[in-house]
Design a protein around this motif. Sequence first.
Motif, PDB file in Angstrom:
ATOM      1  N   GLN A 146       0.835  -1.204   0.000  1.00 41.57           N
ATOM      2  CA  GLN A 146       0.000   0.000   0.000  1.00 41.57           C
ATOM      3  C   GLN A 146       0.871   1.255   0.000  1.00 41.57           C
ATOM      4  OE1 GLN A 146      -2.153  -1.037   3.561  1.00 41.57           O
ATOM      5  NE2 GLN A 146      -4.016  -1.586   2.448  1.00 41.57           N
ATOM      6  N   TYR A 147       1.925   1.236   0.812  1.00 46.71           N
ATOM      7  CA  TYR A 147       2.848   2.383   0.813  1.00 46.71           C
ATOM      8  C   TYR A 147       3.499   2.551  -0.557  1.00 46.71           C
ATOM      9  CZ  TYR A 147       3.042   3.883   5.719  1.00 46.71           C
ATOM     10  OH  TYR A 147       2.768   4.436   6.952  1.00 46.71           O
ATOM     11  N   LEU A 148       3.881   1.443  -1.187  1.00 44.41           N
ATOM     12  CA  LEU A 148       4.567   1.529  -2.474  1.00 44.41           C
ATOM     13  C   LEU A 148       3.684   2.196  -3.524  1.00 44.41           C
ATOM     14  CD1 LEU A 148       6.973   0.826  -4.310  1.00 44.41           C
ATOM     15  CD2 LEU A 148       5.914  -1.412  -4.708  1.00 44.41           C
ATOM     16  N   VAL A 149       2.443   1.746  -3.621  1.00 47.70           N
ATOM     17  CA  VAL A 149       1.537   2.310  -4.634  1.00 47.70           C
ATOM     18  C   VAL A 149       1.223   3.775  -4.320  1.00 47.70           C
ATOM     19  CG1 VAL A 149      -0.771   2.129  -5.625  1.00 47.70           C
ATOM     20  CG2 VAL A 149       0.559   0.061  -5.188  1.00 47.70           C
ATOM     21  N   THR A 150       1.017   4.083  -3.048  1.00 48.40           N
ATOM     22  CA  THR A 150       0.722   5.481  -2.680  1.00 48.40           C
ATOM     23  C   THR A 150       1.914   6.379  -2.988  1.00 48.40           C
ATOM     24  OG1 THR A 150      -0.731   4.699  -0.917  1.00 48.40           O
ATOM     25  CG2 THR A 150       0.012   6.983  -0.778  1.00 48.40           C
ATOM     26  N   THR A 151       3.119   5.892  -2.710  1.00 51.14           N
ATOM     27  CA  THR A 151       4.315   6.686  -3.012  1.00 51.14           C
ATOM     28  C   THR A 151       4.406   6.964  -4.511  1.00 51.14           C
ATOM     29  OG1 THR A 151       5.454   5.653  -1.157  1.00 51.14           O
ATOM     30  CG2 THR A 151       6.822   6.757  -2.782  1.00 51.14           C
ATOM     31  N   MET A 152       4.160   5.951  -5.326  1.00 49.05           N
ATOM     32  CA  MET A 152       4.219   6.147  -6.778  1.00 49.05           C
ATOM     33  C   MET A 152       3.171   7.170  -7.231  1.00 49.05           C
ATOM     34  SD  MET A 152       4.798   2.111  -7.745  1.00 49.05           S
ATOM     35  CE  MET A 152       4.464   2.295  -9.481  1.00 49.05           C
TER      36      MET A 152
END
Length: 661
Positions: A124-130
């Motif tokens: 979830q953090y990865l997609v939000t960061t992108m």
Amino acid sequence: MATMTTQGPVAAPVPGTGGGLMRRLSVVTGVVVGVVLAFVGWLVSNALLPSPQEGNHKTDAVTLITLICWAIGFLVGVGAFVGPFRWLLGRDLSHEDEEFLAGKDEGVWRYFRFTTDHKVVGMQYLVTTMALFAVGGTLAMLIRTNLARPNSEIVGPLAYNELVGLHGIIMIIATIIMVSGPFGNFILPIMIGARDMAFPRLNALSYWLLFAAVPVLLSAFFLGGIPTGWSAYAPLSDQAPPGMDAFLVTIVIFGVSTALAGANITTTAVRMRARGMTWNRTPIFVFGVVTSVALGLIAFPMFMVAMVGLAMDRSLGANFYVASGGGNPWLYSNLFWLMGHPEVYVILLPAIIALLEITPVFTRKPLFSFNGAVLGIGGIVGLSLFVWAHHMYMAGWAPPLNAPFMVTTELISIPTGLLFLVLLGTLWRGPVWMRLPVMAVYALLWNFTIGGITGIYLSDVPVDQAMHGSMFVTAHFHYTLMGAGLTGALGALAYWFPKMTGRMLNERWGGIGFWTAQLGFNVTFLGMFAVGLAGQPRRVSDPAAMFATGNLVSTIGAYVIGIGMLIFLYAVLHSWRHGELAPANPWGAKTLEWQVPTPVPLENFTVLPVVTSDFYGYSENGSREAHPAAEPALTPAGVAGGGGSGALPPETAAPTGEGRD
């Protein structure tokens, strides 16, 4: 070496029986409840607050209440408070409920729920960061397009400053979470041999707080923007439009989110390391993440306090920062920079240390001076708390302190240089396996050398007085945060992508995108150094014609960055869906996350591993074969489905007490 396997096709999951009300809650219900409660908050506050108060504080008070109601309503709707509420009622969650919360057998939908599995939170953090980088990068392209030629007037001066402010804070938030969020959550617990984070519900809460803050921040677009820049200096920010209310609510929510995440990661690393994983056997990446979030725990509350004071100024007329009302603007400046400079190292440390973790794997050499790296990290963290006032040389605050702060700022280059030495020493005479992750190491060495050296110059009072507020400063901190920080994050993504997604990253397209972005990056910001040296100030929408050539070069470079990042994004998204299936350990690495199957089981390890040696015991002569005596030993079933040679029964796998260099 360990025998690596990848799980084959598995039977269709059978939904469990736990969850209850939580089965009906997701991001959709979160948005619905958030919007409803925000509307109620707006309606009630608009009706009850006297209008107009002196200084028209009602508008800001109503805006603040509405945005806070949104955040609370969203968290209620997504299910963040179900566990505590049931505990208060004396009906704590059952084992089946906990399994549902962990996302067991819930498929893709678990990514849209309040899920406690650390691997889900990491993704979830990865997609939000992108997504945040996409928005912030788009704003950067608008800024550079406006500066491409004199008198372009694509946006006016006020809109330009709003773009700069929103671009700044979006990128700052994205870079703060870009390593500690995705990899600190997904990778770190497995790397230390834990089954989950110390506080799984707090882990999920920290992510959904961040998610709730994103719409609040984006609402600033429609509330007059952030014309002060992301530093939001008072008393200018006291006079800014309601977009500033969105900004300060965002900072407070984000501060709470990072505090929860920091306490959780720190506790996990301190208390849940595998048996035998002494501190000098702990992977260096763990040190980078833990010191980063611990530094955030100290620094970010300063910014939160500054924002609370600003909120009281704007909604109640408190005048904390308004000199005519008895306040002091320097109070804001000090609070901001007490956060502002440690925040640079909150961003940099995990990114640089991720590359320190990667380099031994691709050189098949031990990490050069593990103790030196730890000493460097500690030195940076300690000194970073005593350099904030170098941002205030020109403010007129406490001039006698300029010299001491100049010294502390210059001193921090010593531990930073120590990390460079460790990186270079690990590369030295190593048969480097040139894969995409290790290419980020070379890019970082180039970029951060430029960013670091210009930083030493800017720490000097005379140079700072000459360059203050110029594009030279803008180029310097972009070389630091983007050239080093974002480059390190891209290297980390390329390295851990197979473990996180189960597929190999397309290195051909990834490499083309990476190097295209690096080329564009250097064109952009070397051009910015040139116009800064020539005297171009920051935050000016229509600079003088004498800077036209430099600005055109920088804008061309910015478009090249955009093209490169789009290619890299294509490689990530296409590989995620169609990439080659990844083996459990494609790099032959020795840390624990590579000893478990891919995809990683729900509880990571069937039996917790026991560690008997460090993870950097590669052959000293550069052979790609690991040194047999240095193979990390695991209990027989310590890595379900993964396994590894050197497996020893627990009674024979006691710590050896071996030291390091």
